[in-house]
Scaffold this active site. Structure first.
Site, PDB file in Angstrom:
ATOM      1  N   ARG A   1       0.822  -1.429   0.048  1.00  0.00           N
ATOM      2  CA  ARG A   1       0.121  -0.095   0.059  1.00  0.00           C
ATOM      3  C   ARG A   1       0.788   1.157   0.153  1.00  0.00           C
ATOM      4  NH1 ARG A   1      -3.182  -3.036   3.875  1.00  0.00           N
ATOM      5  NH2 ARG A   1      -4.835  -3.906   2.713  1.00  0.00           N
TER       6      ARG A   1
ATOM      7  N   LYS B   1       4.148  11.500 -10.802  1.00  0.00           N
ATOM      8  CA  LYS B   1       3.205  10.659 -11.457  1.00  0.00           C
ATOM      9  C   LYS B   1       4.122   9.483 -11.800  1.00  0.00           C
ATOM     10  CE  LYS B   1       0.388  13.702 -14.392  1.00  0.00           C
ATOM     11  NZ  LYS B   1       0.105  14.061 -15.773  1.00  0.00           N
TER      12      LYS B   1
ATOM     13  N   GLU C   1      11.827  18.483 -23.647  1.00  0.00           N
ATOM     14  CA  GLU C   1      10.885  18.564 -22.380  1.00  0.00           C
ATOM     15  C   GLU C   1      11.019  19.827 -21.802  1.00  0.00           C
ATOM     16  OE1 GLU C   1       8.090  16.944 -21.749  1.00  0.00           O
ATOM     17  OE2 GLU C   1       8.495  14.840 -22.011  1.00  0.00           O
TER      18      GLU C   1
ATOM     19  N   LYS D   1       8.956  23.254 -13.327  1.00  0.00           N
ATOM     20  CA  LYS D   1       7.938  22.341 -12.898  1.00  0.00           C
ATOM     21  C   LYS D   1       7.386  22.153 -11.670  1.00  0.00           C
ATOM     22  CE  LYS D   1       6.458  17.682 -14.125  1.00  0.00           C
ATOM     23  NZ  LYS D   1       6.995  16.222 -14.479  1.00  0.00           N
TER      24      LYS D   1
ATOM     25  N   GLU E   1      -3.414  17.293 -11.165  1.00  0.00           N
ATOM     26  CA  GLU E   1      -3.898  17.507 -12.353  1.00  0.00           C
ATOM     27  C   GLU E   1      -5.592  17.734 -12.454  1.00  0.00           C
ATOM     28  OE1 GLU E   1      -1.845  15.867 -15.544  1.00  0.00           O
ATOM     29  OE2 GLU E   1      -3.461  15.741 -16.819  1.00  0.00           O
TER      30      GLU E   1
ATOM     31  N   ARG F   1      -2.099  22.025 -13.963  1.00  0.00           N
ATOM     32  CA  ARG F   1      -0.863  20.919 -14.228  1.00  0.00           C
ATOM     33  C   ARG F   1      -1.075  20.447 -15.743  1.00  0.00           C
ATOM     34  NH1 ARG F   1       1.735  16.143 -10.429  1.00  0.00           N
ATOM     35  NH2 ARG F   1       3.191  15.457 -12.130  1.00  0.00           N
TER      36      ARG F   1
ATOM     37  N   ASN G   1       0.914  18.865 -20.714  1.00  0.00           N
ATOM     38  CA  ASN G   1       0.712  17.988 -21.615  1.00  0.00           C
ATOM     39  C   ASN G   1       0.670  18.580 -23.007  1.00  0.00           C
ATOM     40  OD1 ASN G   1       0.029  16.014 -19.807  1.00  0.00           O
ATOM     41  ND2 ASN G   1      -2.011  16.587 -19.610  1.00  0.00           N
TER      42      ASN G   1
ATOM     43  N   HIS H   1       1.784  16.597 -25.933  1.00  0.00           N
ATOM     44  CA  HIS H   1       1.887  15.387 -25.559  1.00  0.00           C
ATOM     45  C   HIS H   1       0.660  14.567 -26.295  1.00  0.00           C
ATOM     46  CE1 HIS H   1       5.369  16.168 -22.658  1.00  0.00           C
ATOM     47  NE2 HIS H   1       5.268  14.949 -22.461  1.00  0.00           N
TER      48      HIS H   1
ATOM     49  N   HIS I   1       2.046  11.606 -27.493  1.00  0.00           N
ATOM     50  CA  HIS I   1       1.758  10.142 -26.861  1.00  0.00           C
ATOM     51  C   HIS I   1       1.288   9.249 -28.121  1.00  0.00           C
ATOM     52  CE1 HIS I   1       1.573  11.150 -22.383  1.00  0.00           C
ATOM     53  NE2 HIS I   1       2.823  10.659 -22.843  1.00  0.00           N
TER      54      HIS I   1
ATOM     55  N   HIS J   1      10.433   9.095 -26.172  1.00  0.00           N
ATOM     56  CA  HIS J   1       9.537  10.073 -25.915  1.00  0.00           C
ATOM     57  C   HIS J   1       9.630  11.374 -26.192  1.00  0.00           C
ATOM     58  CE1 HIS J   1       6.343  11.419 -22.996  1.00  0.00           C
ATOM     59  NE2 HIS J   1       7.306  12.297 -22.574  1.00  0.00           N
TER      60      HIS J   1
HETATM   61  N1  LIG Z   1       6.283  10.635 -14.739  1.00  0.00           N
HETATM   62  C1  LIG Z   1       6.273  11.586 -15.439  1.00  0.00           C
HETATM   63  O1  LIG Z   1       5.995  12.757 -15.087  1.00  0.00           O
HETATM   64  C2  LIG Z   1       7.133  11.503 -16.871  1.00  0.00           C
HETATM   65  C3  LIG Z   1       7.282  12.617 -17.426  1.00  0.00           C
HETATM   66  C4  LIG Z   1       7.981  12.560 -18.789  1.00  0.00           C
HETATM   67  C5  LIG Z   1       8.325  11.219 -19.096  1.00  0.00           C
HETATM   68  N2  LIG Z   1       7.945  10.258 -18.389  1.00  0.00           N
HETATM   69  C6  LIG Z   1       8.364   8.841 -18.872  1.00  0.00           C
HETATM   70  O2  LIG Z   1       9.661   8.482 -19.097  1.00  0.00           O
HETATM   71  C7  LIG Z   1       9.854   7.699 -20.013  1.00  0.00           C
HETATM   72  C8  LIG Z   1      10.991   8.183 -20.985  1.00  0.00           C
HETATM   73  O3  LIG Z   1      12.186   8.538 -19.966  1.00  0.00           O
HETATM   74  P1  LIG Z   1      13.537   8.245 -20.784  1.00  0.00           P
HETATM   75  O4  LIG Z   1      13.463   9.002 -21.852  1.00  0.00           O
HETATM   76  O5  LIG Z   1      14.526   8.734 -19.759  1.00  0.00           O
HETATM   77  O6  LIG Z   1      13.727   6.829 -21.352  1.00  0.00           O
HETATM   78  P2  LIG Z   1      14.212   5.563 -20.621  1.00  0.00           P
HETATM   79  O7  LIG Z   1      14.499   5.516 -19.288  1.00  0.00           O
HETATM   80  O8  LIG Z   1      14.099   4.485 -21.535  1.00  0.00           O
HETATM   81  O9  LIG Z   1      16.120   5.961 -21.104  1.00  0.00           O
HETATM   82  C9  LIG Z   1      16.384   6.022 -22.350  1.00  0.00           C
HETATM   83  C10 LIG Z   1      17.525   5.053 -22.604  1.00  0.00           C
HETATM   84  O10 LIG Z   1      18.573   5.487 -22.008  1.00  0.00           O
HETATM   85  C11 LIG Z   1      19.351   4.746 -21.391  1.00  0.00           C
HETATM   86  N3  LIG Z   1      20.154   5.170 -20.251  1.00  0.00           N
HETATM   87  C12 LIG Z   1      19.460   5.779 -19.195  1.00  0.00           C
HETATM   88  N4  LIG Z   1      20.580   6.531 -18.559  1.00  0.00           N
HETATM   89  C13 LIG Z   1      21.571   6.344 -18.935  1.00  0.00           C
HETATM   90  C14 LIG Z   1      22.803   6.972 -18.637  1.00  0.00           C
HETATM   91  N5  LIG Z   1      23.255   7.752 -17.727  1.00  0.00           N
HETATM   92  N6  LIG Z   1      23.866   6.592 -19.674  1.00  0.00           N
HETATM   93  C15 LIG Z   1      23.611   5.636 -20.933  1.00  0.00           C
HETATM   94  N7  LIG Z   1      22.397   5.194 -21.101  1.00  0.00           N
HETATM   95  C16 LIG Z   1      21.358   5.500 -20.296  1.00  0.00           C
HETATM   96  C17 LIG Z   1      18.453   3.723 -20.924  1.00  0.00           C
HETATM   97  O11 LIG Z   1      18.976   2.612 -20.840  1.00  0.00           O
HETATM   98  C18 LIG Z   1      17.499   3.677 -22.151  1.00  0.00           C
HETATM   99  O12 LIG Z   1      18.039   2.684 -23.155  1.00  0.00           O
HETATM  100  C19 LIG Z   1       8.684   7.533 -20.679  1.00  0.00           C
HETATM  101  O13 LIG Z   1       8.174   6.331 -20.346  1.00  0.00           O
HETATM  102  C20 LIG Z   1       7.614   8.580 -20.558  1.00  0.00           C
HETATM  103  O14 LIG Z   1       6.359   8.372 -20.483  1.00  0.00           O
HETATM  104  C21 LIG Z   1       7.228  10.290 -17.135  1.00  0.00           C
HETATM  105 ZN   LIG Z   2       6.987  14.151 -21.428  1.00  0.00          ZN
END
Ligand SMILES: NC(=O)c1ccc[n+]([C@@H]2O[C@H](COP(=O)([O-])OP(=O)(O)OC[C@H]3O[C@@H](n4cnc5c(N)ncnc54)[C@H](O)[C@@H]3O)[C@@H](O)[C@H]2O)c1
Ligand SMILES: [Zn+2]
Length: 335
Positions: free
Chosen positions: A95, A117, A159, A201, A211, A215, A219, A222, A226, A238
């Site tokens: 939980r 999130k 972003e 942010k 949201e 907030r 988006n 997005h 998305h 992304h």
């Molecule tokens: N929760 C939120 O508010 C929020 C906001 C924006 C995006 N997101 C989510 O985040 C995700 C995208 O995140 P991302 O772009 O970080 O992708 P990711 O976590 O998949 O990382 C991208 C790639 O980089 C590699 N990597 C990570 N750190 C590294 C490092 N220091 N050195 C070498 N390689 C490295 C990973 O292995 C992966 O292959 C999506 O799923 C998106 O929906 C969430």
């Molecule tokens: Zn995003």
């Protein structure tokens, strides 16, 4: 950025690191060196496909086998995928347990790690299962970013452009003035970028954590972004999809006469200077895009919600964009 420095030194909680396997190979030893001895690490295969219920189940089983307790602290180690997945596990394990974000991508440092999130994807769409669960700390060490490939680094810049475009015209001007330093990953410029962006942010999230209003401006880019991410089966990052999404959404606003062509072109030119894609890697049918938009969380009463710009720094939300407008605007990113 450590919001609660005492957490690593208080009554010695049990820690579990949940890490992207690739990040673990590169940096886990460094992270574990900063933690008490005996911390367990659990890894998952890199990539968006790990943001799933099967991956969640596998990690729950490993936590259960490791007798991970309710008083423990989960450390999310990796990019946005690690943060969303480990954060969701932290939100639901017994939980809810405390968690710390240690982002290792620029995108996670500037966006995903801040705001609480968490969630995973279903085959029907992105982030359809999730929870709001705030980390007790976000620790950003820019040394981890040095191994990030350029493509992933640039994806994170989409972003920060987004955040500047919806909230802070001065920050957009700063991006324009520092575009080459940003693209070249100049360390001090990156530190300024991260701290300015996280403050921006955090301010938006503090005003509307769940949201229910403001907030939602985050988006911007997005709704289309998305849909493209899903339709291209995660072939693009992304952040790359968010860049394309901003171009299409700006085109919708510009065709309505709401956003000036000058401002739309400014954002386009900046994205280009930062090395972000301006075109899809292959054509995507507009009908598929509108259908994908309708499975998104942002849909209410079958109407697709958009955040459009009146001007840089002046976002507004609307649910009256027609399929024909989306189809016409998609032309700007078709190859
Ligand atoms: N929760 C939120 O508010 C929020 C906001 C924006 C995006 N997101 C989510 O985040 C995700 C995208 O995140 P991302 O772009 O970080 O992708 P990711 O976590 O998949 O990382 C991208 C790639 O980089 C590699 N990597 C990570 N750190 C590294 C490092 N220091 N050195 C070498 N390689 C490295 C990973 O292995 C992966 O292959 C999506 O799923 C998106 O929906 C969430
Ligand atoms: Zn995003």
């Amino acid at each position: 950025m450590l919001q609660d420095r005492n957490i690593l030194h208080d009554a010695k909680p049990q820690f579990a690191v949940i890490a992207d396997q690739h990040v673990a190979d590169l940096h886990l030893r460094t992270l574990l060196g900063a933690l008490p001895a005996g911390v367990r690490a659990f890894t998952f295969p890199p990539g968006e496909t790990s943001k799933s219920l099967p991956a969640t189940m596998g990690l729950y089983d490993q936590l259960a086998a490791g007798r991970f307790e309710r008083s423990g602290v989960i450390i999310a180690f990796g990019g946005g995928v690690a943060g969303d997945l480990a954060g969701f596990i932290a939100a639901t394990w017994q939980r809810g347990v405390r968690f710390v974000q240690v982002p290792t991508t620029l995108l996670a440092a500037v966006d995903a790690s801040v705001g609480g999130k968490t969630g995973v994807n279903l085959s029907a769409g992105k982030n359809l299962v999730g929870a709001f669960h705030q980390p007790i700390a976000v620790i950003i060490d820019t040394d981890f970013l040095t191994t990030l490939p350029d493509r992933d680094f640039r994806a994170g810049l989409a972003e920060t452009v987004k955040q500047a475009a919806i909230r802070d015209p001065g920050f957009l001007v700063w991006h324009e003035a520092h575009a080459e330093l940003l693209a070249a990953r100049h360390p001090e410029t990156i530190e300024t970028l991260i701290s300015r962006n996280c403050a921006l942010k955090a301010e938006i999230v503090a005003l509307d954590e769940r949201e229910s209003g403001l907030r939602a401006i985050l988006n911007y880019g997005h709704t289309i972004g998305h849909a493209l991410e899903h339709l291209l089966e995660y072939e693009l990052r992304h952040g790359e999809c968010v860049a394309l999404g901003m171009l299409v959404e700006n085109e919708i606003a510009a065709r309505r006469g709401e956003l000036s062509r000058v401002e739309a072109d400014r954002i386009r030119a900046l994205l280009s200077r930062l090395g972000l894609p301006l075109q899809l890697p292959r054509p995507v049918a507009a009908t598929e895009v509108t259908a994908a938009c309708r499975t998104d969380k942002k849909v209410r009463d079958q109407a697709i919600n958009f955040v459009l710009l009146h001007a840089i720094g002046q976002p507004w939300q609307t649910a009256d964009v027609t399929d024909a407008e989306i189809a016409a605007a998609m032309a700007v990113v078709q190859p």
